[in-house]
Design a protein around this motif. Sequence first.
Motif, PDB file in Angstrom:
ATOM      1  N   SER A 121      29.571  38.569  41.427  1.00 54.52           N
ATOM      2  CA  SER A 121      29.382  37.115  41.587  1.00 54.52           C
ATOM      3  C   SER A 121      28.344  36.807  42.665  1.00 54.52           C
ATOM      4  CB  SER A 121      30.709  36.415  41.909  1.00 54.52           C
ATOM      5  OG  SER A 121      31.224  36.842  43.142  1.00 54.52           O
ATOM      6  N   ILE A 122      28.317  37.620  43.727  1.00 61.36           N
ATOM      7  CA  ILE A 122      27.329  37.441  44.788  1.00 61.36           C
ATOM      8  C   ILE A 122      25.929  37.710  44.238  1.00 61.36           C
ATOM      9  CG2 ILE A 122      26.547  38.247  47.061  1.00 61.36           C
ATOM     10  CD1 ILE A 122      29.308  36.926  47.202  1.00 61.36           C
ATOM     11  N   ILE A 123      25.783  38.830  43.555  1.00 55.46           N
ATOM     12  CA  ILE A 123      24.489  39.216  42.975  1.00 55.46           C
ATOM     13  C   ILE A 123      24.024  38.165  41.973  1.00 55.46           C
ATOM     14  CG2 ILE A 123      23.349  40.911  41.479  1.00 55.46           C
ATOM     15  CD1 ILE A 123      25.166  43.042  42.913  1.00 55.46           C
ATOM     16  N   GLN A 124      24.918  37.729  41.111  1.00 56.40           N
ATOM     17  CA  GLN A 124      24.565  36.743  40.098  1.00 56.40           C
ATOM     18  C   GLN A 124      24.134  35.416  40.725  1.00 56.40           C
ATOM     19  OE1 GLN A 124      27.667  35.770  37.313  1.00 56.40           O
ATOM     20  NE2 GLN A 124      26.186  35.100  35.773  1.00 56.40           N
ATOM     21  N   SER A 125      24.805  35.018  41.791  1.00 57.84           N
ATOM     22  CA  SER A 125      24.433  33.750  42.431  1.00 57.84           C
ATOM     23  C   SER A 125      23.024  33.824  43.012  1.00 57.84           C
ATOM     24  CB  SER A 125      25.439  33.362  43.513  1.00 57.84           C
ATOM     25  OG  SER A 125      25.270  34.137  44.672  1.00 57.84           O
ATOM     26  N   ILE A 126      22.639  34.970  43.555  1.00 55.14           N
ATOM     27  CA  ILE A 126      21.290  35.134  44.112  1.00 55.14           C
ATOM     28  C   ILE A 126      20.275  35.251  42.976  1.00 55.14           C
ATOM     29  CG2 ILE A 126      19.788  36.603  45.515  1.00 55.14           C
ATOM     30  CD1 ILE A 126      22.309  37.338  47.156  1.00 55.14           C
ATOM     31  N   GLU A 127      20.617  35.997  41.925  1.00 54.70           N
ATOM     32  CA  GLU A 127      19.711  36.166  40.784  1.00 54.70           C
ATOM     33  C   GLU A 127      19.368  34.833  40.125  1.00 54.70           C
ATOM     34  OE1 GLU A 127      20.471  40.524  38.807  1.00 54.70           O
ATOM     35  OE2 GLU A 127      21.933  38.963  38.375  1.00 54.70           O
ATOM     36  N   ASN A 128      20.314  33.917  40.093  1.00 60.28           N
ATOM     37  CA  ASN A 128      20.113  32.636  39.417  1.00 60.28           C
ATOM     38  C   ASN A 128      19.286  31.641  40.220  1.00 60.28           C
ATOM     39  OD1 ASN A 128      21.607  33.522  37.245  1.00 60.28           O
ATOM     40  ND2 ASN A 128      23.508  32.616  37.971  1.00 60.28           N
ATOM     41  N   GLU A 129      18.905  32.003  41.427  1.00 63.51           N
ATOM     42  CA  GLU A 129      18.145  31.101  42.289  1.00 63.51           C
ATOM     43  C   GLU A 129      16.663  31.469  42.285  1.00 63.51           C
ATOM     44  OE1 GLU A 129      19.275  28.435  43.690  1.00 63.51           O
ATOM     45  OE2 GLU A 129      21.410  28.778  43.322  1.00 63.51           O
ATOM     46  N   SER A 130      15.841  30.588  42.857  1.00 61.55           N
ATOM     47  CA  SER A 130      14.403  30.832  42.938  1.00 61.55           C
ATOM     48  C   SER A 130      14.118  31.974  43.921  1.00 61.55           C
ATOM     49  CB  SER A 130      13.677  29.559  43.394  1.00 61.55           C
ATOM     50  OG  SER A 130      14.075  29.240  44.707  1.00 61.55           O
ATOM     51  N   ASP A 131      12.889  32.466  43.903  1.00 59.64           N
ATOM     52  CA  ASP A 131      12.510  33.591  44.761  1.00 59.64           C
ATOM     53  C   ASP A 131      12.590  33.264  46.252  1.00 59.64           C
ATOM     54  OD1 ASP A 131      12.138  35.293  42.650  1.00 59.64           O
ATOM     55  OD2 ASP A 131       9.980  34.980  42.532  1.00 59.64           O
ATOM     56  N   ASP A 132      12.483  32.000  46.607  1.00 63.13           N
ATOM     57  CA  ASP A 132      12.554  31.634  48.020  1.00 63.13           C
ATOM     58  C   ASP A 132      13.968  31.198  48.433  1.00 63.13           C
ATOM     59  OD1 ASP A 132      12.518  29.270  46.585  1.00 63.13           O
ATOM     60  OD2 ASP A 132      11.229  28.220  48.010  1.00 63.13           O
ATOM     61  N   TYR A 133      14.949  31.576  47.640  1.00 69.32           N
ATOM     62  CA  TYR A 133      16.349  31.198  47.891  1.00 69.32           C
ATOM     63  C   TYR A 133      16.799  31.597  49.297  1.00 69.32           C
ATOM     64  CZ  TYR A 133      21.436  31.116  47.467  1.00 69.32           C
ATOM     65  OH  TYR A 133      22.764  30.881  47.678  1.00 69.32           O
ATOM     66  N   ASP A 134      17.510  30.693  49.940  1.00 66.22           N
ATOM     67  CA  ASP A 134      18.041  30.900  51.286  1.00 66.22           C
ATOM     68  C   ASP A 134      19.360  31.677  51.197  1.00 66.22           C
ATOM     69  OD1 ASP A 134      18.963  30.745  53.859  1.00 66.22           O
ATOM     70  OD2 ASP A 134      18.765  28.576  54.030  1.00 66.22           O
TER      71      ASP A 134
END
Length: 174
Positions: free
Chosen positions: A61-74
């Motif tokens: 779930s952590i990985i998926q949440s980051i993957e679903n965001e833009s490249d500049d995700y905080d």
Amino acid sequence: MSYSYNPRQDRSDYTIPIVTQDEFYKKNFFKCYDQTIRNFDKAFVINSLRALEDGSGKFSSIIQSIENESDDYDVIRTYSSDMFVHHQKFYCYVNQQLCADNMETISKLMPMIRRATRQINYQAPASTLVVYRGFTSTSTSIYNAQIFGNTLFEIHIYAGCVQLFIHNKRLYTT
């Protein structure tokens, strides 16, 4: 995404050990932090978290949440969220691993830590905002900050500020 309904319970945990500055400088975290490049891209952060997975799926779930965001995700948003790694909140897991001081685990968490540090230090807010600091939490929501203690600071952060500058601090008691 899972949520906790009693945030005071785990954010104010008195069983978390206190580390002196001298002890900190001897930790694997500090060694690994110094030896790691400062600016990791999102893909490297994701790959390092996958290396922690060991086939259990506890970081999915952590990985998926980051993957679903833009490249500049905080990544601070992921760290400070109420997302779980297996049975504990992600920030609790990270803090527990930092206390355990296992070099292998810390080295896999380091890309995320370094990215978060860079984002804190160099990404200014796009517009002026007010945040509220409770006992252990800072939030743009006064309600959420009040959950974490009975003292509240109002902090004004100006657009373009790359590190926190407190312009006007007011003390509230609830």
